[in-house]
Design a protein around this motif. Sequence first.
Motif, PDB file in Angstrom:
ATOM      1  N   ALA A 235      14.690  -3.345 -22.014  1.00 53.13           N
ATOM      2  CA  ALA A 235      14.365  -4.257 -20.922  1.00 53.13           C
ATOM      3  C   ALA A 235      15.456  -4.149 -19.859  1.00 53.13           C
ATOM      4  O   ALA A 235      16.482  -4.817 -19.926  1.00 53.13           O
ATOM      5  CB  ALA A 235      14.253  -5.688 -21.434  1.00 53.13           C
ATOM      6  N   VAL A 236      15.218  -3.289 -18.882  1.00 52.96           N
ATOM      7  CA  VAL A 236      16.233  -3.014 -17.863  1.00 52.96           C
ATOM      8  C   VAL A 236      16.125  -4.022 -16.723  1.00 52.96           C
ATOM      9  O   VAL A 236      15.074  -4.636 -16.494  1.00 52.96           O
ATOM     10  CB  VAL A 236      16.088  -1.586 -17.305  1.00 52.96           C
ATOM     11  N   GLY A 237      17.231  -4.199 -16.015  1.00 52.90           N
ATOM     12  CA  GLY A 237      17.297  -5.177 -14.932  1.00 52.90           C
ATOM     13  C   GLY A 237      16.904  -4.622 -13.584  1.00 52.90           C
ATOM     14  O   GLY A 237      16.431  -3.484 -13.452  1.00 52.90           O
ATOM     15  N   GLN A 238      17.127  -5.441 -12.551  1.00 52.83           N
ATOM     16  CA  GLN A 238      16.774  -5.089 -11.177  1.00 52.83           C
ATOM     17  C   GLN A 238      18.001  -4.621 -10.401  1.00 52.83           C
ATOM     18  O   GLN A 238      19.092  -5.166 -10.549  1.00 52.83           O
ATOM     19  CB  GLN A 238      16.185  -6.296 -10.450  1.00 52.83           C
ATOM     20  N   VAL A 239      17.785  -3.620  -9.564  1.00 54.21           N
ATOM     21  CA  VAL A 239      18.814  -3.143  -8.652  1.00 54.21           C
ATOM     22  C   VAL A 239      18.264  -3.263  -7.238  1.00 54.21           C
ATOM     23  O   VAL A 239      17.189  -2.727  -6.953  1.00 54.21           O
ATOM     24  CB  VAL A 239      19.197  -1.680  -8.938  1.00 54.21           C
ATOM     25  N   PRO A 240      18.951  -3.979  -6.333  1.00 56.20           N
ATOM     26  CA  PRO A 240      18.400  -4.145  -4.979  1.00 56.20           C
ATOM     27  C   PRO A 240      18.278  -2.813  -4.255  1.00 56.20           C
ATOM     28  O   PRO A 240      19.075  -1.892  -4.473  1.00 56.20           O
ATOM     29  CB  PRO A 240      19.421  -5.062  -4.299  1.00 56.20           C
ATOM     30  N   SER A 241      17.288  -2.721  -3.393  1.00 58.21           N
ATOM     31  CA  SER A 241      17.031  -1.469  -2.671  1.00 58.21           C
ATOM     32  C   SER A 241      18.209  -1.060  -1.805  1.00 58.21           C
ATOM     33  O   SER A 241      18.346   0.121  -1.450  1.00 58.21           O
ATOM     34  CB  SER A 241      15.780  -1.610  -1.807  1.00 58.21           C
ATOM     35  N   SER A 247      20.244   2.817   4.835  1.00 55.87           N
ATOM     36  CA  SER A 247      20.052   1.539   5.509  1.00 55.87           C
ATOM     37  C   SER A 247      18.573   1.325   5.798  1.00 55.87           C
ATOM     38  O   SER A 247      17.893   2.202   6.320  1.00 55.87           O
ATOM     39  CB  SER A 247      20.851   1.493   6.815  1.00 55.87           C
ATOM     40  N   ALA A 248      18.065   0.151   5.456  1.00 58.49           N
ATOM     41  CA  ALA A 248      16.674  -0.183   5.756  1.00 58.49           C
ATOM     42  C   ALA A 248      16.533  -0.729   7.163  1.00 58.49           C
ATOM     43  O   ALA A 248      15.457  -0.653   7.764  1.00 58.49           O
ATOM     44  CB  ALA A 248      16.153  -1.209   4.751  1.00 58.49           C
ATOM     45  N   LEU A 249      17.621  -1.288   7.706  1.00 55.26           N
ATOM     46  CA  LEU A 249      17.561  -1.947   9.006  1.00 55.26           C
ATOM     47  C   LEU A 249      18.103  -1.094  10.147  1.00 55.26           C
ATOM     48  O   LEU A 249      17.578  -1.118  11.254  1.00 55.26           O
ATOM     49  CB  LEU A 249      18.337  -3.270   8.958  1.00 55.26           C
ATOM     50  N   ASN A 250      19.177  -0.348   9.866  1.00 59.91           N
ATOM     51  CA  ASN A 250      19.836   0.450  10.909  1.00 59.91           C
ATOM     52  C   ASN A 250      20.114  -0.385  12.161  1.00 59.91           C
ATOM     53  O   ASN A 250      19.733  -0.026  13.282  1.00 59.91           O
ATOM     54  CB  ASN A 250      18.993   1.686  11.256  1.00 59.91           C
ATOM     55  N   LEU A 251      20.776  -1.508  11.938  1.00 62.76           N
ATOM     56  CA  LEU A 251      21.116  -2.396  13.045  1.00 62.76           C
ATOM     57  C   LEU A 251      22.104  -1.718  13.994  1.00 62.76           C
ATOM     58  O   LEU A 251      23.065  -1.068  13.559  1.00 62.76           O
ATOM     59  CB  LEU A 251      21.742  -3.685  12.503  1.00 62.76           C
ATOM     60  N   GLN A 252      21.859  -1.886  15.277  1.00 63.62           N
ATOM     61  CA  GLN A 252      22.783  -1.372  16.280  1.00 63.62           C
ATOM     62  C   GLN A 252      23.787  -2.468  16.622  1.00 63.62           C
ATOM     63  O   GLN A 252      23.877  -2.954  17.745  1.00 63.62           O
ATOM     64  CB  GLN A 252      21.998  -0.933  17.511  1.00 63.62           C
ATOM     65  N   TYR A 253      24.530  -2.871  15.599  1.00 66.08           N
ATOM     66  CA  TYR A 253      25.546  -3.910  15.737  1.00 66.08           C
ATOM     67  C   TYR A 253      26.924  -3.267  15.592  1.00 66.08           C
ATOM     68  O   TYR A 253      27.106  -2.353  14.780  1.00 66.08           O
ATOM     69  CB  TYR A 253      25.397  -4.973  14.647  1.00 66.08           C
ATOM     70  N   ARG A 254      27.885  -3.794  16.328  1.00 66.16           N
ATOM     71  CA  ARG A 254      29.243  -3.260  16.240  1.00 66.16           C
ATOM     72  C   ARG A 254      29.801  -3.383  14.825  1.00 66.16           C
ATOM     73  O   ARG A 254      30.576  -2.539  14.379  1.00 66.16           O
ATOM     74  CB  ARG A 254      30.159  -3.997  17.228  1.00 66.16           C
ATOM     75  N   GLN A 255      29.369  -4.434  14.104  1.00 67.71           N
ATOM     76  CA  GLN A 255      29.911  -4.675  12.771  1.00 67.71           C
ATOM     77  C   GLN A 255      29.161  -3.923  11.673  1.00 67.71           C
ATOM     78  O   GLN A 255      29.417  -4.157  10.498  1.00 67.71           O
ATOM     79  CB  GLN A 255      29.923  -6.174  12.483  1.00 67.71           C
ATOM     80  N   GLY A 256      28.248  -3.037  12.045  1.00 65.04           N
ATOM     81  CA  GLY A 256      27.619  -2.210  11.026  1.00 65.04           C
ATOM     82  C   GLY A 256      26.108  -2.305  11.006  1.00 65.04           C
ATOM     83  O   GLY A 256      25.515  -3.247  11.530  1.00 65.04           O
ATOM     84  N   PRO A 257      25.443  -1.333  10.355  1.00 63.15           N
ATOM     85  CA  PRO A 257      23.985  -1.232  10.392  1.00 63.15           C
ATOM     86  C   PRO A 257      23.255  -2.097   9.369  1.00 63.15           C
ATOM     87  O   PRO A 257      22.030  -2.206   9.429  1.00 63.15           O
ATOM     88  CB  PRO A 257      23.742   0.247  10.094  1.00 63.15           C
ATOM     89  N   ASP A 258      23.990  -2.694   8.433  1.00 59.88           N
ATOM     90  CA  ASP A 258      23.346  -3.449   7.354  1.00 59.88           C
ATOM     91  C   ASP A 258      23.758  -4.913   7.380  1.00 59.88           C
ATOM     92  O   ASP A 258      24.716  -5.305   8.062  1.00 59.88           O
ATOM     93  CB  ASP A 258      23.712  -2.847   5.991  1.00 59.88           C
ATOM     94  N   LEU A 259      23.050  -5.708   6.592  1.00 54.01           N
ATOM     95  CA  LEU A 259      23.456  -7.090   6.398  1.00 54.01           C
ATOM     96  C   LEU A 259      24.750  -7.115   5.595  1.00 54.01           C
ATOM     97  O   LEU A 259      24.868  -6.390   4.593  1.00 54.01           O
ATOM     98  CB  LEU A 259      22.367  -7.860   5.645  1.00 54.01           C
ATOM     99  N   PRO A 260      25.743  -7.909   5.997  1.00 56.83           N
ATOM    100  CA  PRO A 260      26.975  -8.003   5.205  1.00 56.83           C
ATOM    101  C   PRO A 260      26.663  -8.374   3.751  1.00 56.83           C
ATOM    102  O   PRO A 260      25.811  -9.216   3.478  1.00 56.83           O
ATOM    103  CB  PRO A 260      27.766  -9.103   5.907  1.00 56.83           C
ATOM    104  N   GLU A 261      27.337  -7.722   2.840  1.00 51.87           N
ATOM    105  CA  GLU A 261      27.054  -7.866   1.408  1.00 51.87           C
ATOM    106  C   GLU A 261      27.939  -8.924   0.773  1.00 51.87           C
ATOM    107  O   GLU A 261      29.118  -9.054   1.101  1.00 51.87           O
ATOM    108  CB  GLU A 261      27.278  -6.514   0.728  1.00 51.87           C
ATOM    109  N   LEU A 262      27.356  -9.709  -0.131  1.00 56.50           N
ATOM    110  CA  LEU A 262      28.126 -10.659  -0.922  1.00 56.50           C
ATOM    111  C   LEU A 262      28.723  -9.936  -2.128  1.00 56.50           C
ATOM    112  O   LEU A 262      29.921  -9.811  -2.270  1.00 56.50           O
ATOM    113  CB  LEU A 262      27.243 -11.821  -1.376  1.00 56.50           C
ATOM    114  N   LYS A 263      27.860  -9.437  -3.013  1.00 54.98           N
ATOM    115  CA  LYS A 263      28.277  -8.605  -4.139  1.00 54.98           C
ATOM    116  C   LYS A 263      27.049  -7.954  -4.751  1.00 54.98           C
ATOM    117  O   LYS A 263      25.922  -8.431  -4.568  1.00 54.98           O
ATOM    118  CB  LYS A 263      29.050  -9.403  -5.194  1.00 54.98           C
ATOM    119  N   TYR A 264      27.277  -6.862  -5.430  1.00 61.68           N
ATOM    120  CA  TYR A 264      26.244  -6.127  -6.158  1.00 61.68           C
ATOM    121  C   TYR A 264      25.116  -5.636  -5.251  1.00 61.68           C
ATOM    122  O   TYR A 264      24.005  -5.370  -5.704  1.00 61.68           O
ATOM    123  CB  TYR A 264      25.629  -6.974  -7.280  1.00 61.68           C
ATOM    124  N   GLY A 265      25.367  -5.514  -3.941  1.00 63.00           N
ATOM    125  CA  GLY A 265      24.352  -5.038  -3.023  1.00 63.00           C
ATOM    126  C   GLY A 265      23.486  -6.127  -2.426  1.00 63.00           C
ATOM    127  O   GLY A 265      22.637  -5.849  -1.571  1.00 63.00           O
TER     128      GLY A 265
END
Length: 545
Positions: A235-241, A247-265
């Motif tokens: 019974a394996v667990g989930q891994v976030p995409s 990057s799913a979003l490819n944000l054109q933000y100065r602070q990076g293309p993704d949502l800031p991460e808390l932990k484990y993705g």
Amino acid sequence: DHLGGFCLDEYKLIPAQAPFRDPEMNSISAAVSAVASNNLITVHASSFVVSISGQPGEFQVKLNSEGEFKEFKSGAIIMATGSHPYDAEKLTELGIQYENVISSAEFEQMAKSGNIQRKDGTPALNIGFIQCAGSRTPEHLPYCSGTCCMDSLKQAAYIREQNPDAKAHIIYRDMRTPGLYEDFYRTRQDDPGVFLTQGDVVGVNETESKNIAIDVDNTLFGEPVTMEMDLVVLAVGQVPSTMKGESALNLQYRQGPDLPELKYGYPDSHFICFPYETRRTGIYAVGSVRQPMDINDAKLDATGAALKAIQAMELTDQGKTVHPRVGDLTFPEFALSRCTSCKRCTEECPFGVLEVDDKGMPLPNPARCRSCGICMGSCPVQIISFKDSSPNIFKEMMTSYEMPDEFDEKPRVLIFVCENDALPVFDMAALERLKINTNVRIMPMRCLGGTNLIYVTDALSFGYDGIMFMGCAFGDDYQCHFVNGSELANMRLSKVQETIGRLNLEPERVRQYAISMNDYEKLPKIIDDFVEELEDFGPNPFKGM
């Protein structure tokens, strides 16, 4: 290339309605068809996001759809890219290298085909499920996915449904079936062909007959046992995409293309008060890409995120802030003629509001702003202000208080109070008629992150003997409404304390306190202890300097 994700291919789903006793037929394909046939919804299949720029209310989205580029505007963004099962090939300690050991995802497809069997094609009559396979362990996934227990109970129901002579053996550390899911667990528990064994799997080995021997320790009986199975399911667990590396979003933000991460993705958010919010205003993570969750929770999650997206578009259209100062009409104003291009404001803003123009000057995106004032606190030359909050306004407020003679009513203490967590503590203390030391003066702030070092020097110069900063807890379990405002304040104040110490003034005259609503009874003592300490230090020698 299609909607529905992993759930579309599942044989059946965990129950979503009363009586919560048996798996339900998979209805995902019907939901997908309903979306595809809705004239108000456009589905871009086989597409990925090339870029997202702009701000809430006017995001510019660019897609690559099988080589064809498409562009359109969007008022808000919902990221629902889901998760994927943990790679079972890494679980060699649990026997995945043996032919009759498979993952829970593989077993789902086996049950869907109606042939629950071993590798050699013979029916599997004793099937073992090893829970937490690769989960809650630092070598693989350190967290619990929260879905594996229900999935294994569901798959045990498949076994009994397809072959009443077959038996399911579930080996678990903790069986997690919260709420009404307990009825689903009890139904399997009452089934004479389903066996639940608590313990730790310490070994998995293949026998000469290709059966799988599972060694279990720390059982309820206190003795180790060995269980021989025809087939074993991990019974394996989930891994976030987000952990796929793209990057799913490819944000054109100065602070990076993704949502800031808390932990484990998983994306950062105020997990207690604002679970749907990310650190990018108008962009909402939903479902198992936000945190581990099952399909029923994901549906509720999607509803919440959709409502937040609607709220973001409506408030933005009215020129108001979205969150958490909902409806605020004030935004930071920049006196760029005095800007030194130090870029501190662009780096310290937790929400990626500020870009940089060709001259290195801050370029605001007002609709991204949450009006916390952190940028104002970061600016060393005080060029950032709000109409109702600025360094000059704070100076006027602190100097408007009457300052008694140094031999009279001393010491005088100034308290900067965060309006989100600390100010309600004072309200609670007042409602309970608790007495607060009369030597203190209170100055509310949007967030302690708006603390500019000039406030401390101005206060000491005016004659305050001590300065307290009261705000939200920070760190791993932060409570700050603006993510890291309290932490930034703590970093800045540590520099002030170091400077004060070099001037032979006690650094303890300036102190920060993490406080929450539950601390209202402690508030008078916290203040009294600080005042008592100041009395030992004596008057502030820098008054008027």
